[in-house]
Motif scaffolding. Structure first.
Motif, PDB file in Angstrom:
ATOM      1  N   ALA A 249      33.907  46.815  35.216  1.00  0.00           N
ATOM      2  CA  ALA A 249      33.288  47.044  36.558  1.00  0.00           C
ATOM      3  C   ALA A 249      32.080  46.446  36.770  1.00  0.00           C
ATOM      4  O   ALA A 249      31.797  45.994  37.931  1.00  0.00           O
ATOM      5  CB  ALA A 249      33.611  48.638  36.696  1.00  0.00           C
ATOM      6  N   LEU A 250      31.128  46.969  36.212  1.00  0.00           N
ATOM      7  CA  LEU A 250      29.718  46.414  36.286  1.00  0.00           C
ATOM      8  C   LEU A 250      29.469  44.939  36.490  1.00  0.00           C
ATOM      9  O   LEU A 250      29.096  44.532  37.309  1.00  0.00           O
ATOM     10  CB  LEU A 250      28.699  46.814  35.459  1.00  0.00           C
ATOM     11  N   GLY A 251      30.035  44.210  35.334  1.00  0.00           N
ATOM     12  CA  GLY A 251      30.211  42.545  35.747  1.00  0.00           C
ATOM     13  C   GLY A 251      31.033  42.011  36.926  1.00  0.00           C
ATOM     14  O   GLY A 251      30.444  41.217  37.732  1.00  0.00           O
ATOM     15  N   ALA A 252      31.981  42.772  37.132  1.00  0.00           N
ATOM     16  CA  ALA A 252      32.753  42.376  38.434  1.00  0.00           C
ATOM     17  C   ALA A 252      32.016  42.720  39.608  1.00  0.00           C
ATOM     18  O   ALA A 252      31.951  41.717  40.815  1.00  0.00           O
ATOM     19  CB  ALA A 252      34.221  42.945  38.264  1.00  0.00           C
ATOM     20  N   LYS A 253      31.514  43.792  39.613  1.00  0.00           N
ATOM     21  CA  LYS A 253      31.057  44.263  40.864  1.00  0.00           C
ATOM     22  C   LYS A 253      29.547  43.328  41.341  1.00  0.00           C
ATOM     23  O   LYS A 253      29.046  42.969  42.297  1.00  0.00           O
ATOM     24  CB  LYS A 253      30.587  45.859  41.286  1.00  0.00           C
ATOM     25  N   LEU A 254      28.853  43.164  40.203  1.00  0.00           N
ATOM     26  CA  LEU A 254      27.621  42.152  40.173  1.00  0.00           C
ATOM     27  C   LEU A 254      27.999  40.793  40.929  1.00  0.00           C
ATOM     28  O   LEU A 254      27.155  40.225  41.731  1.00  0.00           O
ATOM     29  CB  LEU A 254      26.989  41.930  38.780  1.00  0.00           C
ATOM     30  N   ALA A 255      29.385  40.374  40.723  1.00  0.00           N
ATOM     31  CA  ALA A 255      29.726  38.976  41.140  1.00  0.00           C
ATOM     32  C   ALA A 255      29.867  39.167  42.649  1.00  0.00           C
ATOM     33  O   ALA A 255      29.653  38.034  43.198  1.00  0.00           O
ATOM     34  CB  ALA A 255      31.245  38.909  40.544  1.00  0.00           C
ATOM     35  N   MET A 256      29.860  40.423  43.068  1.00  0.00           N
ATOM     36  CA  MET A 256      30.218  40.445  44.539  1.00  0.00           C
ATOM     37  C   MET A 256      28.991  41.023  45.416  1.00  0.00           C
ATOM     38  O   MET A 256      28.637  41.330  46.384  1.00  0.00           O
ATOM     39  CB  MET A 256      31.405  41.271  44.932  1.00  0.00           C
ATOM     40  N   ALA A 257      27.858  41.142  44.431  1.00  0.00           N
ATOM     41  CA  ALA A 257      26.613  41.780  44.971  1.00  0.00           C
ATOM     42  C   ALA A 257      26.012  40.732  46.178  1.00  0.00           C
ATOM     43  O   ALA A 257      25.438  41.441  47.290  1.00  0.00           O
ATOM     44  CB  ALA A 257      25.442  42.011  43.949  1.00  0.00           C
ATOM     45  N   ASP A 258      26.264  39.537  45.852  1.00  0.00           N
ATOM     46  CA  ASP A 258      25.906  38.543  46.995  1.00  0.00           C
ATOM     47  C   ASP A 258      26.705  38.238  48.119  1.00  0.00           C
ATOM     48  O   ASP A 258      26.870  37.285  49.021  1.00  0.00           O
ATOM     49  CB  ASP A 258      25.243  37.249  46.475  1.00  0.00           C
ATOM     50  N   GLY A 259      28.029  39.004  47.826  1.00  0.00           N
ATOM     51  CA  GLY A 259      28.993  38.692  49.026  1.00  0.00           C
ATOM     52  C   GLY A 259      29.877  37.549  48.675  1.00  0.00           C
ATOM     53  O   GLY A 259      30.964  37.296  49.345  1.00  0.00           O
ATOM     54  N   LEU A 260      29.775  36.886  47.534  1.00  0.00           N
ATOM     55  CA  LEU A 260      30.553  35.769  47.182  1.00  0.00           C
ATOM     56  C   LEU A 260      30.873  35.817  45.667  1.00  0.00           C
ATOM     57  O   LEU A 260      29.764  35.481  44.849  1.00  0.00           O
ATOM     58  CB  LEU A 260      29.883  34.442  47.689  1.00  0.00           C
ATOM     59  N   ALA A 261      31.862  36.078  45.346  1.00  0.00           N
ATOM     60  CA  ALA A 261      32.380  36.134  43.662  1.00  0.00           C
ATOM     61  C   ALA A 261      33.023  34.823  43.645  1.00  0.00           C
ATOM     62  O   ALA A 261      33.884  34.534  44.390  1.00  0.00           O
ATOM     63  CB  ALA A 261      33.255  37.295  43.427  1.00  0.00           C
ATOM     64  N   ASP A 262      32.706  34.119  42.450  1.00  0.00           N
ATOM     65  CA  ASP A 262      33.542  32.787  42.221  1.00  0.00           C
ATOM     66  C   ASP A 262      33.822  32.753  40.742  1.00  0.00           C
ATOM     67  O   ASP A 262      33.547  33.680  40.025  1.00  0.00           O
ATOM     68  CB  ASP A 262      32.534  31.624  42.550  1.00  0.00           C
ATOM     69  N   ASP A 263      34.513  31.774  40.415  1.00  0.00           N
ATOM     70  CA  ASP A 263      35.055  31.400  39.241  1.00  0.00           C
ATOM     71  C   ASP A 263      33.986  31.409  38.078  1.00  0.00           C
ATOM     72  O   ASP A 263      34.072  31.830  36.926  1.00  0.00           O
ATOM     73  CB  ASP A 263      35.868  30.228  39.145  1.00  0.00           C
TER      74      ASP A 263
END
Length: 224
Positions: free
Chosen positions: A40-54
């Motif tokens: 969860a921490l890793g996934a939510k970090l990916a969205m911290a800047d509003g843009l999660a990518d592969d």
């Protein structure tokens, strides 16, 4: 730079029950609650800047490689968690409480999160705020946070170690030596002896104050 090539395997390999008698359910790599919180921490970090990518998702699976039979479940949790960065604090608190007697494990988690954050080539302000918050919730010392950060990104201009020209891993005596060496360069008598105009005394006095402030900040952080 150091980071987990395989989070679970490294956690199991380095785990010694004698070092952490209060750690729940043995090595973190075998603790489902650990895997859930880190995912969860890793996934939510990916969205911290509003843009999660592969790229960030791949970086996550580079450092946290679940057992073959658990991959699909971890991927589902990752995809669900990365829909928003909201709520990451609860996972950090849960992990901090569960491994409060194992600070090295929490530092390793932060290390892995840094690897994910910079996988796209840079660290955004939002990602840094996220990492700082996780570090604070883990009760990791600021000096330790700076040391980990230094392995992934260049220091800021106002970073006290940068001002003294040192690495966050520098020993206490190295910090004192660096501070004294720099102060000697800006002593008023030396400035006059170099034939510089009086205005330079004021300029270098301000610079000396900045050096002392950096030194005092490092001492406070290391004493915390």
């Amino acid at each position: 730079m150091s980071f987990w090539k395989n989070l679970a395997q490294m956690a199991v390999k380095s785990f010694d029950p004698a070092d952490c008698p209060d750690c729940p359910k043995g090595p973190p790599g075998r603790d489902p609650a650990f895997a859930t919180a880190v995912t969860a921490l890793g996934a939510k970090l990916a969205m911290a800047d509003g843009l999660a990518d592969d790229t960030e998702q791949q970086a996550f699976f580079d450092v946290f490689q679940p057992e073959r039979g658990a991959y699909d479940n971890v991927l589902r949790l990752y995809d669900l968690a990365r829909q928003t960065s909201l709520g990451f604090e609860s996972y950090a608190r849960r992990l901090a409480k569960r491994y409060s007697q194992c600070p090295q494990i929490l530092e390793d988690v932060l290390e892995g999160l840094f690897h994910i954050a910079v996988s796209d080539g840079h660290l955004t302000d939002q990602e840094e705020t996220y990492l700082e918050t996780v570090s604070d919730l883990f009760e990791i010392k600021r000096a330790t946070y700076r040391r980990i950060r230094a392995g992934y990104v260049a220091p800021d201009a106002d970073d006290p170690y940068h001002i003294l020209g040192l690495s966050p891993a520098a020993a206490d005596h190295e910090i004192r030596v660096a501070r004294n060496a720099q102060l000697s360069e800006f002593h008023p008598d030396r400035i006059v002896a170099r034939g510089l105009p009086p205005e330079y005394v004021e300029i270098y006095t301000a610079k000396a104050a900045k050096i002392n402030e950096a030194y005092d900040q490092i001492r406070r952080e290391r004493a915390a």
